[in-house]
Scaffold this motif. Structure first.
Motif, mmCIF file in Angstrom:
data_model
loop_
_atom_site.group_PDB
_atom_site.id
_atom_site.type_symbol
_atom_site.label_atom_id
_atom_site.label_comp_id
_atom_site.label_asym_id
_atom_site.label_seq_id
_atom_site.Cartn_x
_atom_site.Cartn_y
_atom_site.Cartn_z
ATOM 1 N N GLY A 152 9.079 2.016 -0.190
ATOM 2 C CA GLY A 152 9.910 0.994 0.431
ATOM 3 C C GLY A 152 9.751 0.902 1.936
ATOM 4 N N GLY A 153 8.782 1.613 2.497
ATOM 5 C CA GLY A 153 8.561 1.577 3.939
ATOM 6 C C GLY A 153 7.486 0.566 4.317
ATOM 7 N N LYS A 154 6.941 0.720 5.512
ATOM 8 C CA LYS A 154 5.910 -0.203 5.998
ATOM 9 C C LYS A 154 4.629 0.561 6.305
ATOM 10 N N ARG A 155 3.538 -0.189 6.315
ATOM 11 C CA ARG A 155 2.264 0.382 6.723
ATOM 12 C C ARG A 155 2.287 0.583 8.243
ATOM 13 N N LYS A 156 1.655 1.636 8.744
ATOM 14 C CA LYS A 156 1.648 1.859 10.191
ATOM 15 C C LYS A 156 0.257 2.106 10.755
ATOM 16 N N PHE A 157 -0.703 2.414 9.909
ATOM 17 C CA PHE A 157 -2.048 2.702 10.420
ATOM 18 C C PHE A 157 -2.924 1.450 10.435
ATOM 19 N N PHE A 158 -3.019 0.789 9.278
ATOM 20 C CA PHE A 158 -3.853 -0.403 9.178
ATOM 21 C C PHE A 158 -2.951 -1.642 9.141
ATOM 22 N N THR A 159 -2.473 -2.039 10.325
ATOM 23 C CA THR A 159 -1.601 -3.207 10.456
ATOM 24 C C THR A 159 -2.153 -4.118 11.545
ATOM 25 N N GLY A 160 -1.635 -5.346 11.590
ATOM 26 C CA GLY A 160 -2.058 -6.286 12.615
ATOM 27 C C GLY A 160 -3.550 -6.531 12.571
ATOM 28 N N PHE A 214 -11.401 11.318 -3.323
ATOM 29 C CA PHE A 214 -10.404 12.209 -2.719
ATOM 30 C C PHE A 214 -9.096 11.442 -2.543
ATOM 31 N N SER A 215 -7.980 12.170 -2.631
ATOM 32 C CA SER A 215 -6.696 11.547 -2.333
ATOM 33 C C SER A 215 -5.944 12.438 -1.358
ATOM 34 N N GLY A 236 -8.787 -1.751 6.558
ATOM 35 C CA GLY A 236 -8.193 -0.850 5.576
ATOM 36 C C GLY A 236 -9.174 -0.430 4.496
ATOM 37 N N TRP A 237 -8.926 0.762 3.931
ATOM 38 C CA TRP A 237 -9.844 1.321 2.940
ATOM 39 C C TRP A 237 -9.990 0.415 1.722
ATOM 40 N N ALA A 238 -8.902 -0.149 1.291
ATOM 41 C CA ALA A 238 -8.969 -1.033 0.121
ATOM 42 C C ALA A 238 -9.899 -2.211 0.378
ATOM 43 N N LYS A 239 -9.891 -2.740 1.615
ATOM 44 C CA LYS A 239 -10.794 -3.845 1.976
ATOM 45 C C LYS A 239 -12.251 -3.383 1.903
ATOM 46 N N ILE A 258 -18.186 13.393 7.073
ATOM 47 C CA ILE A 258 -17.258 13.572 5.959
ATOM 48 C C ILE A 258 -15.827 13.665 6.477
ATOM 49 N N THR A 259 -15.644 14.367 7.597
ATOM 50 C CA THR A 259 -14.313 14.515 8.197
ATOM 51 C C THR A 259 -13.729 13.157 8.589
ATOM 52 N N ILE A 260 -14.508 12.363 9.288
ATOM 53 C CA ILE A 260 -14.040 11.048 9.741
ATOM 54 C C ILE A 260 -13.702 10.156 8.550
ATOM 55 N N ALA A 261 -14.580 10.187 7.532
ATOM 56 C CA ALA A 261 -14.340 9.340 6.356
ATOM 57 C C ALA A 261 -13.079 9.774 5.612
ATOM 58 N N LEU A 262 -12.862 11.100 5.498
ATOM 59 C CA LEU A 262 -11.675 11.581 4.794
ATOM 60 C C LEU A 262 -10.401 11.175 5.526
ATOM 61 N N ILE A 263 -10.365 11.349 6.842
ATOM 62 C CA ILE A 263 -9.171 10.974 7.597
ATOM 63 C C ILE A 263 -8.942 9.460 7.504
ATOM 64 N N TYR A 264 -10.017 8.686 7.591
ATOM 65 C CA TYR A 264 -9.942 7.219 7.451
ATOM 66 C C TYR A 264 -9.284 6.872 6.103
ATOM 67 N N LYS A 265 -9.783 7.518 5.022
ATOM 68 C CA LYS A 265 -9.248 7.273 3.676
ATOM 69 C C LYS A 265 -7.789 7.734 3.579
ATOM 70 N N PHE A 266 -7.472 8.906 4.155
ATOM 71 C CA PHE A 266 -6.123 9.452 4.039
ATOM 72 C C PHE A 266 -5.097 8.594 4.774
ATOM 73 N N MET A 267 -5.490 7.969 5.883
ATOM 74 C CA MET A 267 -4.563 7.081 6.591
ATOM 75 C C MET A 267 -4.174 5.913 5.684
ATOM 76 N N ASP A 268 -5.143 5.382 4.956
ATOM 77 C CA ASP A 268 -4.845 4.283 4.039
ATOM 78 C C ASP A 268 -3.972 4.766 2.885
ATOM 79 N N ASP A 269 -4.229 5.983 2.390
ATOM 80 C CA ASP A 269 -3.398 6.563 1.330
ATOM 81 C C ASP A 269 -1.946 6.692 1.791
ATOM 82 N N MET A 270 -1.760 7.151 3.040
ATOM 83 C CA MET A 270 -0.403 7.326 3.565
ATOM 84 C C MET A 270 0.295 5.978 3.739
ATOM 85 N N ASP A 271 -0.457 4.950 4.129
ATOM 86 C CA ASP A 271 0.110 3.609 4.213
ATOM 87 C C ASP A 271 0.568 3.126 2.833
ATOM 88 N N ALA A 272 -0.280 3.356 1.820
ATOM 89 C CA ALA A 272 0.054 2.933 0.460
ATOM 90 C C ALA A 272 1.282 3.672 -0.054
#
Length: 637
Positions: A51-59, A127-128, A65-68, A31-45
């Motif tokens: 007006g910034g850029k994504r930094k976790f799920f890039t290249g 979760f968000s 990415g979670w949306a994928k 659950i911990t790993i999945a939440l952090i995985y999801k939260f990284m995508d939330d922070m990118d969004a």
């Protein structure tokens, strides 16, 4: 406080996993790993929205990415492959901070069932990301499912026990705080919350400055030997607002890398069990031992700053085991460290995972007291069975209330260091309970207290000097203070009385060699007098205005207390034992409310006045009888 929806989501996620991942610790990790995985995508969004850029799920990592993952057209097996590959490769992702790389270190998917993963990720998707206290509480709830950690002897410390230990130590905003066996960082989180609560104004707003908050972030530190526990600690601190938590995978007992790091406050519930053959520590410990509980206590004592303090949960053996290492440890705590308190915990405290008999040791680097406070915590607010349901009986609020003064109660008392040493430096509460809790709880009326004499009185040591006009006093068994020349019909003192002690109205004295006969006095018949240096003079402390001095006098001269003093003497003076003031103060006395004290004193003094009148009447009657007999004799003559 944990909200109902968040609790439901966590419980549902665990229910989904339980068929494939039965171990609670593994469930928490997934659950911990999945939440952090999801939260990284939330922070990118969120970054993109601002007006910034994504930094976790890039290249190359954009495809994970979670949306994928949550695309409706993605099949179950494709989702399984993509997610499993994503968490395995995340530690190599150059776009995530070291904290996240540590969290994903050695992470993997322990099952290969696509339907389980799909249902699990669907719940995680609810979760968000949020840095609020709500999410931190959610993670605390998730960690609460952890219990026994295999054979390492690690048991999750109940939250209310952690909180009361923190409340007693009261960490401050400028202090460094360490848990050398931090597990999921429960002690560190509780200490952090305590500091936040302690630094608010009347409106409840924080008074911490930006500099204060910056120091706080650096002041908390934890070690753990388990990489899984390190991962959970990092997430726990991160979700409570620590962007760069200082948690290290480190073997406190066998590694020397951090030996020279010290802390102002140390809190811990270290592992109780030692591996077969024992621990093989390095050589810098002051006590050579193979048992983990001995080494951890020794470590904490060695790593406090000069004004530091510590609270640690230990098994009963630390208090009573007679083997060399345990004996040396207790001697160190008593003679070199400022052991302040031994608080025994109820056996059911760690149920359903263990029935261990444990205690909390509280000590500091520098001793400030000549006694050790014992408290027998029998109820912690939860039932003693495996269900541990809340109950009304709870001793913890009383401990917190009594702690500033180390006051006596029906479950607590203080023991002088001299008595502890006389009893072989045993620290078990049972060794002293019979003598110090003399009155059973069923015999104590409401509103009464059992208080250690050391907390009520203090010694007075003022010399008479060469030029004084005071009468010379003595103390007798029945009358208390008397003027020596009147009572003994002669002056029973040397020509030079300059070394005699001054006694003033309202003060007490006892004969060090006649205490076992009740030779205690309370001066109220004159303003002052002097008394031989063999006596101990004392008075009520200014902080004990609720104790009536005449009541205390009658208590000290009562038969039960005089009987206690019969075995207290040490040494021999003409076959009598001398009782030191420290020993004199080591007993506890019952103190009722002030109104009852006054009534009892009035009653005792009334009885004594009646006895005096009866004695006078008997004397007059005897004289009259003698005169009558004389007259009869004369008449016969």
């Amino acid at each position: 406080m944990l909200d109902t929806d968040t609790k439901r989501r966590i419980d549902t996620a665990r229910d989904i996993l339980v068929g494939k991942v039965p171990d609670p610790k593994s469930q928490v990790e997934q659950i911990t790993i999945a939440l952090i995985y999801k939260f990284m995508d939330d922070m990118d969004a969120e970054s993109e929205e601002l007006g910034g850029k994504r930094k976790f799920f890039t290249g190359d990592y954009a495809r994970y990415g979670w949306a994928k993952l949550m695309t409706p057209s993605l099949g179950g097996h494709e989702m399984l492959g993509l997610y499993g590959e994503g968490i395995a490769k995340m530690p190599e992702n150059p776009g995530i901070p070291p904290l996240f790389r540590d969290i994903f270190k050695n992470a993997y998917l322990p099952y290969r069932d696509p339907e389980t993963l799909k249902a699990f990720l669907k719940i995680i998707d609810e979760f968000s990301y949020d840095h609020s206290e709500r999410l931190g509480d959610a993670f605390e709830y998730l960690l609460s499912v952890l219990g026994s950690q295999g054979d390492a002897g690690q048991f999750r410390t109940p939250r209310h026990i952690i909180d009361f230990m923190v409340e007693v130590l009261a960490p401050q905003k400028h202090e460094t705080i360490l848990d050398p066996a931090c597990g999921t960082a429960g002690f560190l989180i509780s200490a952090y919350k305590h500091i936040l609560r302690s630094n608010t104004d009347a409106k409840g707003d924080s008074t911490l400055t930006p500099d204060d908050k910056g120091r706080l972030a650096k002041n908390f530190k934890g070690y753990d030997i388990s990489p899984d526990m390190v991962r959970l600690s990092l997430v726990n601190l991160y979700l409570h607002g620590f962007t760069d938590p200082h948690i290290f995978e480190y073997d406190t007992l066998t590694s020397e890398e951090r030996w020279n790091e010290f802390a102002d406050v140390i809190l811990a519930n270290p592992p109780f069990m030692s591996p077969k053959g024992g621990i093989k520590p390095h050589k810098r410990f002051s006590i050579q031992a193979k048992r983990s509980e001995v080494l951890f206590v020794d470590y904490m004592a060695e790593h406090l700053t000069p004004t530091g303090r510590a609270a640690i949960i230990v098994p009963q053996g630390v208090l009573t085991d007679k083997s060399s290492a345990f004996t040396k440890l207790r001697s160190k705590l008593i003679n070199e460290c400022g052991l302040e308190a031994v608080i025994t915990l109820p056996a059911g405290c760690f149920r359903p995972y263990a029935d261990a008999e444990t205690a909390v040791l509280i000590f500091q680097k520098k001793r400030t007291s000549a006694s050790v406070w014992f408290y027998e915590l029998t109820n912690d607010g939860f039932s003693h069975d495996d269900r541990r349901t809340p109950i009304a009986d709870n001793d913890i609020p009383e401990i917190v209330k009594l702690w500033p003064t180390r006051g006596d109660s029906l479950k607590s008392f203080s023991v002088t260091l001299s008595e502890i040493k006389e009893r072989g430096e045993d620290l078990s509460l049972g060794e002293y309970k019979k003598d110090h809790l003399a009155i059973a709880s069923k015999d104590i009326p409401r509103g009464w207290q059992v208080m250690p004499l050391v907390s009520i009185v203090e010694e007075v040591n003022v010399r008479a000097g060469a030029n004084h006009q005071y009468p010379v006093l003595s103390v007798t068994k029945h009358k208390g203070f008397v003027q020596s020349s009147d009572y003994f019909k002669k002056r029973v003192f040397s020509d030079d009385t300059s070394d005699y002690k001054l006694v003033e109205r309202g003060q007490f004295a006892y004969s060090t060699i006649h205490l076992d006969e009740g030779a205690i006095g309370y001066l109220e018949q004159c303003d002052a007098g002097i008394i031989s240096p063999m006596y101990k003079v004392f008075r009520l402390k200014a902080t004990n205005a609720k104790v009536h001095p005449a009541f205390l006098y009658h208590i000290l001269k009562s038969a039960p207390l005089v009987e206690k003093y019969r075995n207290f003497g040490k040494g021999s003076i003409k076959r009598r034992k001398s009782v030191s003031f420290e020993k004199f103060c080591s007993i506890s006395v019952p103190i009722p409310p002030p109104a009852i004290q006054r009534r009892l004193v009035a009653h005792i003094e009334g009885v004594q006045a009646l006895e005096s009148r009866l004695e006078a009447a008997r004397g007059e009657l005897a004289c009259e009888l003698e005169r009558t007999l004389n007259l009869v004799g004369l008449a016969k003559g």
